[in-house]
Design a protein around this motif. Structure first.
Motif, PDB file in Angstrom:
ATOM      1  N   SER A   1       8.960  -7.721   4.011  1.00 32.34           N
ATOM      2  CA  SER A   1       9.667  -8.986   3.790  1.00 32.34           C
ATOM      3  C   SER A   1       8.860  -9.927   2.897  1.00 32.34           C
ATOM      4  N   TYR A   2       7.618  -9.551   2.616  1.00 37.27           N
ATOM      5  CA  TYR A   2       6.749 -10.355   1.756  1.00 37.27           C
ATOM      6  C   TYR A   2       6.594  -9.667   0.402  1.00 37.27           C
ATOM      7  N   THR A   3       6.790 -10.418  -0.661  1.00 38.84           N
ATOM      8  CA  THR A   3       6.704  -9.845  -2.014  1.00 38.84           C
ATOM      9  C   THR A   3       5.327  -9.283  -2.294  1.00 38.84           C
ATOM     10  N   PHE A   4       4.286  -9.986  -1.841  1.00 36.17           N
ATOM     11  CA  PHE A   4       2.929  -9.522  -2.132  1.00 36.17           C
ATOM     12  C   PHE A   4       2.635  -8.196  -1.443  1.00 36.17           C
ATOM     13  N   MET A   5       3.260  -7.948  -0.293  1.00 37.13           N
ATOM     14  CA  MET A   5       3.053  -6.672   0.387  1.00 37.13           C
ATOM     15  C   MET A   5       3.783  -5.541  -0.330  1.00 37.13           C
ATOM     16  N   VAL A   6       4.957  -5.830  -0.857  1.00 32.97           N
ATOM     17  CA  VAL A   6       5.698  -4.818  -1.613  1.00 32.97           C
ATOM     18  C   VAL A   6       4.907  -4.423  -2.857  1.00 32.97           C
ATOM     19  N   ARG A   7       4.361  -5.427  -3.554  1.00 30.57           N
ATOM     20  CA  ARG A   7       3.544  -5.134  -4.737  1.00 30.57           C
ATOM     21  C   ARG A   7       2.305  -4.336  -4.364  1.00 30.57           C
ATOM     22  N   ALA A   8       1.688  -4.715  -3.254  1.00 30.00           N
ATOM     23  CA  ALA A   8       0.491  -4.005  -2.802  1.00 30.00           C
ATOM     24  C   ALA A   8       0.806  -2.534  -2.519  1.00 30.00           C
ATOM     25  N   LEU A   9       1.931  -2.301  -1.874  1.00 29.82           N
ATOM     26  CA  LEU A   9       2.333  -0.923  -1.570  1.00 29.82           C
ATOM     27  C   LEU A   9       2.594  -0.123  -2.851  1.00 29.82           C
ATOM     28  N   LEU A  10       3.301  -0.740  -3.801  1.00 28.97           N
ATOM     29  CA  LEU A  10       3.620  -0.046  -5.047  1.00 28.97           C
ATOM     30  C   LEU A  10       2.356   0.309  -5.823  1.00 28.97           C
ATOM     31  N   VAL A  11       1.458  -0.654  -5.958  1.00 32.06           N
ATOM     32  CA  VAL A  11       0.205  -0.408  -6.683  1.00 32.06           C
ATOM     33  C   VAL A  11      -0.622   0.652  -5.971  1.00 32.06           C
ATOM     34  N   THR A  12      -0.663   0.583  -4.655  1.00 28.02           N
ATOM     35  CA  THR A  12      -1.424   1.564  -3.877  1.00 28.02           C
ATOM     36  C   THR A  12      -0.888   2.972  -4.074  1.00 28.02           C
ATOM     37  N   ILE A  13       0.433   3.129  -4.003  1.00 33.70           N
ATOM     38  CA  ILE A  13       1.038   4.459  -4.155  1.00 33.70           C
ATOM     39  C   ILE A  13       0.791   5.008  -5.555  1.00 33.70           C
ATOM     40  N   ILE A  14       0.985   4.169  -6.576  1.00 31.91           N
ATOM     41  CA  ILE A  14       0.762   4.620  -7.957  1.00 31.91           C
ATOM     42  C   ILE A  14      -0.684   5.031  -8.155  1.00 31.91           C
ATOM     43  N   ALA A  15      -1.612   4.170  -7.729  1.00 28.23           N
ATOM     44  CA  ALA A  15      -3.037   4.468  -7.904  1.00 28.23           C
ATOM     45  C   ALA A  15      -3.446   5.691  -7.107  1.00 28.23           C
ATOM     46  N   ALA A  16      -2.935   5.805  -5.883  1.00 33.67           N
ATOM     47  CA  ALA A  16      -3.302   6.937  -5.025  1.00 33.67           C
ATOM     48  C   ALA A  16      -2.841   8.259  -5.617  1.00 33.67           C
ATOM     49  N   VAL A  17      -1.595   8.311  -6.081  1.00 31.60           N
ATOM     50  CA  VAL A  17      -1.046   9.547  -6.652  1.00 31.60           C
ATOM     51  C   VAL A  17      -1.795   9.924  -7.925  1.00 31.60           C
ATOM     52  N   LEU A  18      -2.027   8.943  -8.799  1.00 32.43           N
ATOM     53  CA  LEU A  18      -2.706   9.220 -10.060  1.00 32.43           C
ATOM     54  C   LEU A  18      -4.143   9.692  -9.828  1.00 32.43           C
ATOM     55  N   CYS A  19      -4.866   8.986  -8.975  1.00 34.44           N
ATOM     56  CA  CYS A  19      -6.247   9.374  -8.666  1.00 34.44           C
ATOM     57  C   CYS A  19      -6.297  10.760  -8.023  1.00 34.44           C
ATOM     58  N   ALA A  20      -5.329  11.038  -7.165  1.00 36.93           N
ATOM     59  CA  ALA A  20      -5.320  12.317  -6.449  1.00 36.93           C
ATOM     60  C   ALA A  20      -5.117  13.490  -7.400  1.00 36.93           C
ATOM     61  N   VAL A  21      -4.187  13.339  -8.344  1.00 36.50           N
ATOM     62  CA  VAL A  21      -3.938  14.417  -9.308  1.00 36.50           C
ATOM     63  C   VAL A  21      -5.191  14.670 -10.138  1.00 36.50           C
ATOM     64  N   LEU A  22      -5.790  13.604 -10.659  1.00 31.44           N
ATOM     65  CA  LEU A  22      -6.999  13.763 -11.469  1.00 31.44           C
ATOM     66  C   LEU A  22      -8.161  14.301 -10.639  1.00 31.44           C
TER      67      LEU A  22
END
Length: 291
Positions: free
Chosen positions: A12-33
């Motif tokens: 329900s908080y915009t900052f948490m949604v952004r945090a989740l999106l950035v975390t997922i993107i960074a996690a997936v990218l770092c994991a593949v590399l």
């Protein structure tokens, strides 16, 4: 509070949604590399590049430029300096890495200490997931998409480079060029992950997912699928735990990844500590029975 409410409240908080999106993107990218980094043995290189971007971020702030631009420039600079020191001296790569990344990181710390700022630049070091802005999110999306696309399109070349550079050269490839491209992608990935967990913890996201997947499967193709799934899951779990425990978000993400690694280390069917202990005990019994 039921499970649905527990999951929905942070969103329900915009900052948490952004945090989740950035975390997922960074996690997936770092994991593949990280799958290639683990196979090649470039854990130290990931550490070096992630720390070396610090002065670039501070200088970008001073110049009023995007943080990602400064980090990217210094990421490439670190890679070039490490290669230069290694190729022009008798020093081994680990020594070159240690010299370059500690020097650049120290320059960044000095710049932070002498730069008047209304922005807490220490967030660069420790991460500031909950402070990710809309522009930061777009930077992560663009850089992440470019890096991920290159990793997937060139995955066969990178895999051959990781397993057998001599064979890659025999097929007409340039191992030096492939290595340089991988290092460039490492710099870009470090910039993406910097937004999530800060300079200090980037190396964990670059190593732990690949190491975990390596314990769970003997096939590289499965590693490339397993690592990002585990990393994204740990990222989501870490963000939610940080919300309800009021703890550091970046650190909780890394701790969640470390917990999954610990489970794999103990319970992996083939390489886990418990499985190998049982197998060893079985072999000893078989030897005794034969004797």
């Amino acid at each position: 509070m039921n499970l649905i409410e527990l999951l929905a409240e942070p969103l329900s908080y915009t900052f948490m949604v952004r945090a989740l999106l950035v975390t997922i993107i960074a996690a997936v990218l770092c994991a593949v590399l990280s799958c290639w980094l683990v196979l090649i043995g470039w854990s130290l290189m990931g550490d070096a590049v992630s720390h070396a971007v610090l002065p670039g971020v501070v200088l970008a702030y001073i110049a009023g430029a995007p943080f990602a631009l400064g980090a990217l420039v210094f990421g490439f600079l670190a890679v070039a300096l490490i290669g230069g020191v290694r190729d022009t001296t008798k020093l081994k790569e680990d020594a070159a890495i240690g010299i370059v990344f500690t020097t650049l990181f120290s320059i960044g710390l000095v710049l932070i200490s002498v730069t008047p700022s209304h922005v807490d630049l220490n967030h660069i070091i420790f991460g500031n997931l909950l402070g990710v802005s809309a522009s930061d999110l777009w930077q992560v999306l663009v850089l992440g998409a470019i890096t991920f696309a290159i990793l997937i399109l060139k995955r066969k070349d990178f895999t051959l480079y990781a397993f057998d550079q001599t064979h890659a050269h025999a097929l007409g490839m340039s191992p030096r060029l492939i290595g340089a491209v991988l290092l460039g992608l490492l710099a870009m990935t470090s910039v993406v992950a910097l937004q999530a967990v800060g300079v200090i913890l980037v190396v964990a996201m670059l190593i732990i997912p690949g190491a975990t997947a390596y314990l769970l499967t003997d096939r590289f193709g499965k590693m490339l699928l397993l690592a990002p799934v585990l990393a994204a899951s740990a990222g989501i779990l870490g963000v939610y735990l940080s919300y309800y425990l009021d703890a550091s978000t970046g650190a909780m993400v890394v701790l969640a990844q470390a917990a999954i690694f610990g489970i794999a280390y103990l319970f992996s069917p083939k390489q886990g500590l418990i499985a190998t202990a049982i197998a060893s005990k079985g072999r000893r019994k078989a030897l005794v029975a034969r004797g």
